[in-house]
Design a protein around this motif. Structure first.
Motif, short mmCIF file in Angstrom:
data_model
loop_
_atom_site.label_atom_id
_atom_site.label_comp_id
_atom_site.label_asym_id
_atom_site.label_seq_id
_atom_site.Cartn_x
_atom_site.Cartn_y
_atom_site.Cartn_z
N GLY A 106 7.49 8.14 -3.02
CA GLY A 106 7.20 7.17 -1.98
C GLY A 106 6.37 6.03 -2.50
O GLY A 106 6.10 5.91 -3.70
N ASN A 107 5.95 5.16 -1.58
CA ASN A 107 5.14 4.00 -1.92
C ASN A 107 4.39 3.54 -0.69
O ASN A 107 4.93 3.59 0.42
N SER A 108 3.16 3.11 -0.89
CA SER A 108 2.36 2.56 0.22
C SER A 108 2.54 1.04 0.20
O SER A 108 1.68 0.30 -0.32
N HIS A 109 3.63 0.57 0.74
CA HIS A 109 3.94 -0.85 0.70
C HIS A 109 2.90 -1.65 1.47
O HIS A 109 2.41 -1.22 2.51
N SER A 110 2.60 -2.82 0.94
CA SER A 110 1.62 -3.80 1.45
C SER A 110 0.23 -3.54 0.94
O SER A 110 -0.67 -4.36 1.12
N ALA A 111 -0.03 -2.40 0.28
CA ALA A 111 -1.31 -2.20 -0.40
C ALA A 111 -1.37 -3.13 -1.61
O ALA A 111 -0.35 -3.46 -2.21
N ASN A 112 -2.59 -3.53 -1.98
CA ASN A 112 -2.70 -4.50 -3.06
C ASN A 112 -4.12 -4.54 -3.56
O ASN A 112 -4.98 -5.17 -2.95
N GLY A 113 -4.41 -3.85 -4.67
CA GLY A 113 -5.76 -3.92 -5.20
C GLY A 113 -6.15 -2.72 -6.03
O GLY A 113 -5.31 -2.01 -6.57
N ASP A 114 -7.47 -2.47 -6.10
CA ASP A 114 -8.02 -1.49 -7.01
C ASP A 114 -8.20 -0.10 -6.41
O ASP A 114 -8.16 0.90 -7.12
N ALA A 115 -8.50 -0.02 -5.12
CA ALA A 115 -9.00 1.22 -4.54
C ALA A 115 -7.91 2.05 -3.89
O ALA A 115 -6.99 1.52 -3.27
N VAL A 116 -8.04 3.38 -4.02
CA VAL A 116 -7.17 4.33 -3.33
C VAL A 116 -7.94 5.62 -3.12
O VAL A 116 -8.67 6.07 -4.00
N ALA A 117 -7.79 6.20 -1.94
CA ALA A 117 -8.41 7.48 -1.61
C ALA A 117 -7.46 8.22 -0.69
O ALA A 117 -6.55 7.64 -0.10
N VAL A 118 -7.66 9.53 -0.56
CA VAL A 118 -6.77 10.31 0.28
C VAL A 118 -7.51 11.52 0.83
O VAL A 118 -8.40 12.08 0.17
N ALA A 123 -3.92 8.29 3.55
CA ALA A 123 -4.33 7.63 2.32
C ALA A 123 -4.99 6.31 2.71
O ALA A 123 -4.66 5.71 3.73
N PHE A 124 -5.92 5.86 1.88
CA PHE A 124 -6.68 4.65 2.17
C PHE A 124 -6.60 3.75 0.94
O PHE A 124 -7.03 4.14 -0.15
N LEU A 125 -6.05 2.57 1.14
CA LEU A 125 -5.80 1.68 0.01
C LEU A 125 -6.30 0.27 0.29
O LEU A 125 -6.35 -0.17 1.44
N THR A 126 -6.62 -0.43 -0.80
CA THR A 126 -7.06 -1.82 -0.67
C THR A 126 -5.96 -2.67 -0.06
O THR A 126 -4.82 -2.66 -0.51
N VAL A 127 -6.34 -3.42 0.96
CA VAL A 127 -5.52 -4.49 1.51
C VAL A 127 -6.49 -5.63 1.80
O VAL A 127 -7.36 -5.50 2.66
N GLY A 128 -6.39 -6.72 1.08
CA GLY A 128 -7.30 -7.84 1.29
C GLY A 128 -8.74 -7.47 0.95
O GLY A 128 -9.03 -6.88 -0.09
N ASN A 129 -9.66 -7.78 1.87
CA ASN A 129 -11.08 -7.56 1.65
C ASN A 129 -11.58 -6.23 2.22
O ASN A 129 -12.74 -6.12 2.62
#
Length: 712
Positions: A106-118, A123-129
């Motif tokens: 799979g893929n977490s589309h629209s995520a974009n950046g450094d951070a990821v947690a689950v 799951a929690f991913l960087t999007v913007g600020n």
């Protein structure tokens, strides 16, 4: 120039290209010989489809249904071993891949950046600020976590999400369900973070910075060294500070394992994954280090094996005690180890926006990209026919290697020209915009920075290269043999810059470097080698020649020293240059025999043809970008026509045939299966002793290099 996730740039792919070219575009290719102006082909000329074997190097998967992503900035692992990732870009759209049992799931589309947690729910991913909560299937929700800047890292339990804020130098604890801030506290230059799911204790790296270019590399801050600090869930400091196994360590990633111990990814000189126990004691204990000390530089330097790490960017663990390691340097790698430290599986994706050239002494068996070495066994099935022999970058021994600093959005190092002189292998590289030529000398499997020719002052990397001249073009040579740039190793051209809008780089078999193409051609004759084996070039011996008639300008050239034959492509008065096609190799290709005896300004080509060019064909235009002669043929590829290759006779420029990638890399369509040939030098060719031709073509859409084998 950059993709917008729509039908632009590399993603627009030709469909049914064979029919299009054979039925229409190719009729403009065949030219009449010995004419001053390229002529259209004879009526009805076509390119028949040739029988070719399609393979690839650089990615675990062929790309038909899955591939390893371009970048990997961190990982987070669930109890069942599902791995969540994040990054800022993937050409195929999978910048935040989800992996399980060595497969893309799979893929977490629209995520974009450094951070990821689950945690067990999201799951929690960087999007913007900030962060956004995603379902475990990768679907974004409306729950967000306002960090105030792109978070450096994140960690989660079922009730809380923790993030580090590099701008305000703080740790932020959020409610996992609502995104509300629970509390914050100060940490100087925070990086990776982990949270214990039982106690809620938080561990955070302090004293680090991270690049904002495409590499997103971690560094120890100016006031170093880096440490790992422990806090209770309310922000009270725990008694133990982890200073690492060595003062020069570089903790890039953290995770709490199933036993409540702390995993630390150390991308310093040791390049290992450390396990710390006794986290509540005044001095936590280093219980184990996974990986060979020294990583890729250990043992036989550059030879990859399962016990060597480099570019460590993420660590994690599952409920069974398995350990997962993510790496991101000049490529991406994801590994799973069992509790005893044995490799279970590995995924590799290491050829984004790169091309590969053949070692001329290898019978077309050895392929080098700007950072990797592969050995082919063409008797085996595609996908099983290559062995990854070397990762040629050692960032610890050679911290000023240009490849570490020229990886920004300009893609300065993409294309390799591999040459042998006096038995030594040299790798010359240039990039998407052809602004410079970088030279490495091979020592075993490590490419040592050797020399470079820059057309102008380099500005795309802060503070690199050190001591470069303030203005103008320059040549650097590693005079003391340490692979680093020192003030006394530069040669300048009196502050002048090279002419702009020049796309020619070529290294002939004598070692002479050809450059230019806009106003004239410039040749740097090889002046020999210094005591360290570095090739010597200078401005004192620079030879300038006129552009060969009828070209205005020249975009590519290939000079065959043995036969004294020059091949040139570009534009003419009859086929003029257009600004919209700045990357293409031109509309006209010509051959000049007895080149060394000619006056280029008045030369008449032996033959001259029009290359395939049609901006009206649907769904994407046909415009050529890269070509190379080998043996009796010339191989040509276009930009949006992806992995399609046209074959010409070198003797007269006539059409031989064409091929497309086979179904092993996916069915042809307007959006795949392979990407645009997005660099000026994206194709290389060689002929084996048995008469089989082998051709490599860049495929940045699926992070690999295509390898074709063809025999007429």
């Amino acid at each position: 120039m950059e993709d917008s996730k729509g039908m632009t740039r590399r993603r627009l792919i030709v469909s049914s290209a064979g029919a299009v070219i054979a039925g229409g575009v190719a009729t403009a290719l065949l030219g009449e010989t010995a004419t001053a102006q390229a002529a259209p082909a004879a009526a009805g000329a076509t390119f028949p489809t040739l029988n070719v074997t399609t393979s690839w190097v650089g990615n675990t998967y062929a790309g038909a249904t899955q591939w390893m992503q371009d970048f990997l900035f961190n990982i987070a692992v669930t109890a069942d071993g599902t791995v969540y990732t994040n990054s800022f870009w993937d050409e195929g759209g999978d910048e935040a891949g989800i992996y399980k049992d060595g497969k893309v799931v799979g893929n977490s589309h629209s995520a974009n950046g450094d951070a990821v947690a689950v945690n067990s729910k999201n799951a929690f991913l960087t999007v913007g600020n900030g962060l956004t909560a995603f379902s475990l299937a990768g679907v974004a929700s409306t729950v967000t976590f306002a960090v105030g800047s792109p978070p450096a890292a994140a960690a989660a339990t079922d009730t809380q999400v923790v993030a580090t804020d590099r701008v305000q130098n703080r740790v932020i604890v959020f409610d996992a369900a609502t995104g509300a801030i629970v509390r914050t506290w100060a940490v100087n230059m925070p990086g990776a973070v982990a949270i214990d799911p039982k106690s809620g204790d938080v561990w955070v790296v302090s004293g680090v910075t991270r690049d904002t270019n495409d590499g997103h590399f971690w560094h120890v801050g100016a006031n170093g060294p880096a440490t790992v600090l422990g806090f209770t869930n309310t922000g009270t400091a725990l008694p133990g500070t982890i200073a690492g196994p060595a003062a020069d360590w570089l903790p890039t990633s953290l995770a709490i394992d199933v036993n409540g111990n702390l995993l630390v990814g150390d991308n310093g000189p040791l390049r290992q994954v450390h396990t710390y126990t006794g986290l509540l004691s005044p001095k936590p204990t280093l219980a184990r280090s996974l990986g060979r000390p020294g990583g890729i530089g250990s043992g036989t330097p550059g030879v990859p094996d399962t016990n060597k790490f480099w570019g460590i960017s993420g660590v994690g663990g599952d409920a069974a005690g398995n350990v997962y390691v993510g790496m991101n340097e000049f490529g991406t790698w994801l590994r799973k180890y069992d509790p005893s430290g044995n490799l279970v599986w590995q995924l590799v994706g290491q050829e984004f926006v790169t091309s590969g050239d053949f070692d001329p002494a290898s019978n077309a068996l050895d392929i080098y990209s700007p950072h990797a070495h592969y050995r082919m066994d063409y008797s085996k099935a595609p996908g099983s026919d290559s062995t990854w022999m070397g990762y040629t970058l050692d960032s610890v021994k050679y911290p000023q290697d240009p490849r570490l600093f020229m990886i920004g959005h300009q893609h300065h190092i993409t294309s390799a020209f591999v040459r042998r002189f006096n038995g030594t292998l040299y790798m010359y590289t240039t990039g998407m915009y052809s602004g410079e030529l970088v030279i490495h000398r091979m020592q075993g499997e490590i490419a040592v920075p050797s020399a470079a020719i820059f057309k102008a002052h380099f500005t795309d990397a802060p503070n690199w290269p050190p001591f470069q001249p303030a203005t103008g073009e320059w040549i650097w040579r590693d005079a003391n043999g340490d692979g680093a740039f020192t003030a006394d190793e530069y040669t300048t051209n009196n502050g002048l810059s090279a002419p702009s809008n020049c796309w020619v780089w070529f290294v002939d078999d004598k070692g002479d470097v050809w450059e230019g193409g806009d106003r004239n051609l410039r040749r740097y004759p090889l002046q020999g080698f210094d005591s360290h084996g570095n090739p010597i070039y200078d401005y004192a011996h620079l030879v300038t020649t006129a552009l060969p008639a009828p070209f205005k300008p020249v975009r590519r050239l290939y000079y065959d020293v043995a036969t004294d034959v020059m091949y040139v492509s570009g534009y003419t008065a009859a086929q003029p240059f257009e600004n919209a096609h700045w990357k293409e190799c031109g509309k006209v290709l010509a051959r000049y025999d007895k080149w060394s005896t000619l006056d280029p300004a008045t030369a008449t080509p032996t033959w001259q043809i029009l290359l395939p060019w049609d901006e009206t064909v649907q769904p994407v235009a046909t415009t050529p970008v890269s070509w190379q002669p080998a043996g009796e043929y010339i191989f040509v590829c276009g930009i949006a026509t992806r992995g399609l290759v046209w074959v010409l006779k070198a003797s007269d420029g006539s059409a031989v045939g064409m091929w497309e990638p086979s179904a092993i890399v996916g069915p042809p369509s307007a959006y795949g299966p392979t990407g645009w040939v997005d660099v000026p030098y994206g194709l290389n060719a060689a002929v084996g002793a048995d008469g089989t031709y082998h051709v490599t073509v860049e495929d940045d859409l699926k992070n690999k290099i295509l390898v074709y084998s063809w025999k007429l």
